[in-house]
Design a protein around this motif. Structure first.
Motif, mmCIF file in Angstrom:
data_model
loop_
_atom_site.group_PDB
_atom_site.id
_atom_site.type_symbol
_atom_site.label_atom_id
_atom_site.label_comp_id
_atom_site.label_asym_id
_atom_site.label_seq_id
_atom_site.Cartn_x
_atom_site.Cartn_y
_atom_site.Cartn_z
ATOM 1 N N VAL A 1 5.709 9.860 -2.684
ATOM 2 C CA VAL A 1 5.265 8.887 -1.678
ATOM 3 C C VAL A 1 5.276 9.506 -0.286
ATOM 4 O O VAL A 1 6.262 10.108 0.134
ATOM 5 C CB VAL A 1 6.178 7.642 -1.702
ATOM 6 C CG1 VAL A 1 5.837 6.690 -0.562
ATOM 7 C CG2 VAL A 1 6.071 6.939 -3.041
ATOM 8 N N ASN A 2 4.154 9.342 0.427
ATOM 9 C CA ASN A 2 4.083 9.760 1.831
ATOM 10 C C ASN A 2 4.470 8.618 2.765
ATOM 11 O O ASN A 2 5.178 8.825 3.732
ATOM 12 C CB ASN A 2 2.688 10.268 2.185
ATOM 13 C CG ASN A 2 2.399 11.588 1.523
ATOM 14 O OD1 ASN A 2 3.297 12.366 1.235
ATOM 15 N ND2 ASN A 2 1.138 11.840 1.260
ATOM 16 N N PHE A 3 3.935 7.418 2.493
ATOM 17 C CA PHE A 3 4.362 6.245 3.253
ATOM 18 C C PHE A 3 4.065 4.980 2.470
ATOM 19 O O PHE A 3 3.252 4.962 1.561
ATOM 20 C CB PHE A 3 3.747 6.182 4.660
ATOM 21 C CG PHE A 3 2.286 5.826 4.696
ATOM 22 C CD1 PHE A 3 1.869 4.505 4.655
ATOM 23 C CD2 PHE A 3 1.323 6.813 4.794
ATOM 24 C CE1 PHE A 3 0.519 4.175 4.701
ATOM 25 C CE2 PHE A 3 -0.021 6.502 4.854
ATOM 26 C CZ PHE A 3 -0.416 5.180 4.807
ATOM 27 N N ILE A 4 4.749 3.917 2.859
ATOM 28 C CA ILE A 4 4.578 2.593 2.237
ATOM 29 C C ILE A 4 4.337 1.599 3.364
ATOM 30 O O ILE A 4 5.039 1.612 4.379
ATOM 31 C CB ILE A 4 5.836 2.181 1.447
ATOM 32 C CG1 ILE A 4 6.130 3.190 0.349
ATOM 33 C CG2 ILE A 4 5.689 0.773 0.887
ATOM 34 C CD1 ILE A 4 7.456 2.970 -0.358
ATOM 35 N N SER A 5 3.325 0.733 3.163
ATOM 36 C CA SER A 5 3.104 -0.343 4.137
ATOM 37 C C SER A 5 2.928 -1.654 3.399
ATOM 38 O O SER A 5 2.588 -1.687 2.210
ATOM 39 C CB SER A 5 1.898 -0.048 5.033
ATOM 40 O OG SER A 5 0.720 -0.009 4.267
ATOM 41 N N PHE A 6 3.167 -2.719 4.119
ATOM 42 C CA PHE A 6 3.067 -4.065 3.566
ATOM 43 C C PHE A 6 2.033 -4.838 4.381
ATOM 44 O O PHE A 6 2.358 -5.384 5.430
ATOM 45 C CB PHE A 6 4.428 -4.759 3.603
ATOM 46 C CG PHE A 6 5.467 -4.031 2.803
ATOM 47 C CD1 PHE A 6 5.595 -4.257 1.449
ATOM 48 C CD2 PHE A 6 6.284 -3.090 3.388
ATOM 49 C CE1 PHE A 6 6.533 -3.570 0.696
ATOM 50 C CE2 PHE A 6 7.236 -2.403 2.670
ATOM 51 C CZ PHE A 6 7.345 -2.643 1.310
ATOM 52 N N LEU B 1 -4.488 6.382 -2.215
ATOM 53 C CA LEU B 1 -3.861 5.182 -1.671
ATOM 54 C C LEU B 1 -3.845 4.150 -2.785
ATOM 55 O O LEU B 1 -4.896 3.771 -3.309
ATOM 56 C CB LEU B 1 -4.635 4.642 -0.467
ATOM 57 C CG LEU B 1 -4.062 3.376 0.157
ATOM 58 C CD1 LEU B 1 -2.701 3.661 0.793
ATOM 59 C CD2 LEU B 1 -5.014 2.800 1.175
ATOM 60 N N ILE B 2 -2.672 3.702 -3.164
ATOM 61 C CA ILE B 2 -2.526 2.717 -4.225
ATOM 62 C C ILE B 2 -2.229 1.373 -3.578
ATOM 63 O O ILE B 2 -1.296 1.256 -2.779
ATOM 64 C CB ILE B 2 -1.406 3.116 -5.201
ATOM 65 C CG1 ILE B 2 -1.785 4.435 -5.876
ATOM 66 C CG2 ILE B 2 -1.148 2.011 -6.216
ATOM 67 C CD1 ILE B 2 -0.695 5.029 -6.714
ATOM 68 N N GLU B 3 -3.040 0.376 -3.924
ATOM 69 C CA GLU B 3 -2.866 -0.965 -3.386
ATOM 70 C C GLU B 3 -2.600 -1.920 -4.529
ATOM 71 O O GLU B 3 -3.222 -1.822 -5.586
ATOM 72 C CB GLU B 3 -4.124 -1.412 -2.648
ATOM 73 C CG GLU B 3 -4.494 -0.531 -1.495
ATOM 74 C CD GLU B 3 -5.782 -0.976 -0.846
ATOM 75 O OE1 GLU B 3 -5.738 -1.981 -0.118
ATOM 76 O OE2 GLU B 3 -6.805 -0.316 -1.095
ATOM 77 N N GLY B 4 -1.685 -2.843 -4.332
ATOM 78 C CA GLY B 4 -1.395 -3.814 -5.371
ATOM 79 C C GLY B 4 -0.178 -4.640 -5.018
ATOM 80 O O GLY B 4 0.173 -4.803 -3.853
ATOM 81 N N GLU C 1 0.873 -1.172 0.000
ATOM 82 C CA GLU C 1 0.000 0.000 0.000
ATOM 83 C C GLU C 1 0.905 1.216 0.000
ATOM 84 O O GLU C 1 1.788 1.339 0.856
ATOM 85 C CB GLU C 1 -0.887 0.033 1.239
ATOM 86 C CG GLU C 1 -1.865 -1.100 1.325
ATOM 87 C CD GLU C 1 -2.663 -1.096 2.609
ATOM 88 O OE1 GLU C 1 -3.673 -1.816 2.653
ATOM 89 O OE2 GLU C 1 -2.285 -0.400 3.578
ATOM 90 N N ILE C 2 0.680 2.094 -0.963
ATOM 91 C CA ILE C 2 1.497 3.293 -1.073
ATOM 92 C C ILE C 2 0.582 4.502 -1.007
ATOM 93 O O ILE C 2 -0.333 4.647 -1.818
ATOM 94 C CB ILE C 2 2.308 3.297 -2.379
ATOM 95 C CG1 ILE C 2 3.243 2.079 -2.407
ATOM 96 C CG2 ILE C 2 3.096 4.597 -2.513
ATOM 97 C CD1 ILE C 2 4.041 1.936 -3.667
ATOM 98 N N ALA C 3 0.830 5.361 -0.023
ATOM 99 C CA ALA C 3 0.008 6.558 0.160
ATOM 100 C C ALA C 3 0.676 7.748 -0.508
ATOM 101 O O ALA C 3 1.855 8.034 -0.276
ATOM 102 C CB ALA C 3 -0.196 6.840 1.635
#
Length: 67
Positions: free
Chosen positions: A59-64, A25-28, A18-20
């Motif tokens: 990019v503001n943040f990246i989560s997994f 918010l982009i999910e993939g 997930e990339i904000a």
């Protein structure tokens, strides 16, 4: 982009991400990473969607997320 971030993202290619951005918010699935570009294949419940290229400076943040 910082070298350790590129290395970490490269290690996680093929995983869900997930990339904000500022307003999105982009999910993939993380598909590729280079010095200033992240490529994500957006996914829905049943199929792969469009490929999205994201500039690292957007990019503001990246989560997994865990499955």
């Amino acid at each position: 982009m910082l070298p350790f971030l590129v290395q970490e993202l490269a290690r996680r290619i093929g995983t869900r991400v997930e990339i904000a951005l500022d307003e999105t918010l982009i999910e993939g699935v993380l598909s590729a990473v280079s010095g200033d570009l992240i490529t994500v294949v957006q996914t829905s419940d049943y199929a792969a969607g469009p490929v999205t290229n994201i500039a690292t400076d957007a990019v503001n943040f990246i989560s997994f997320p865990q499955s």
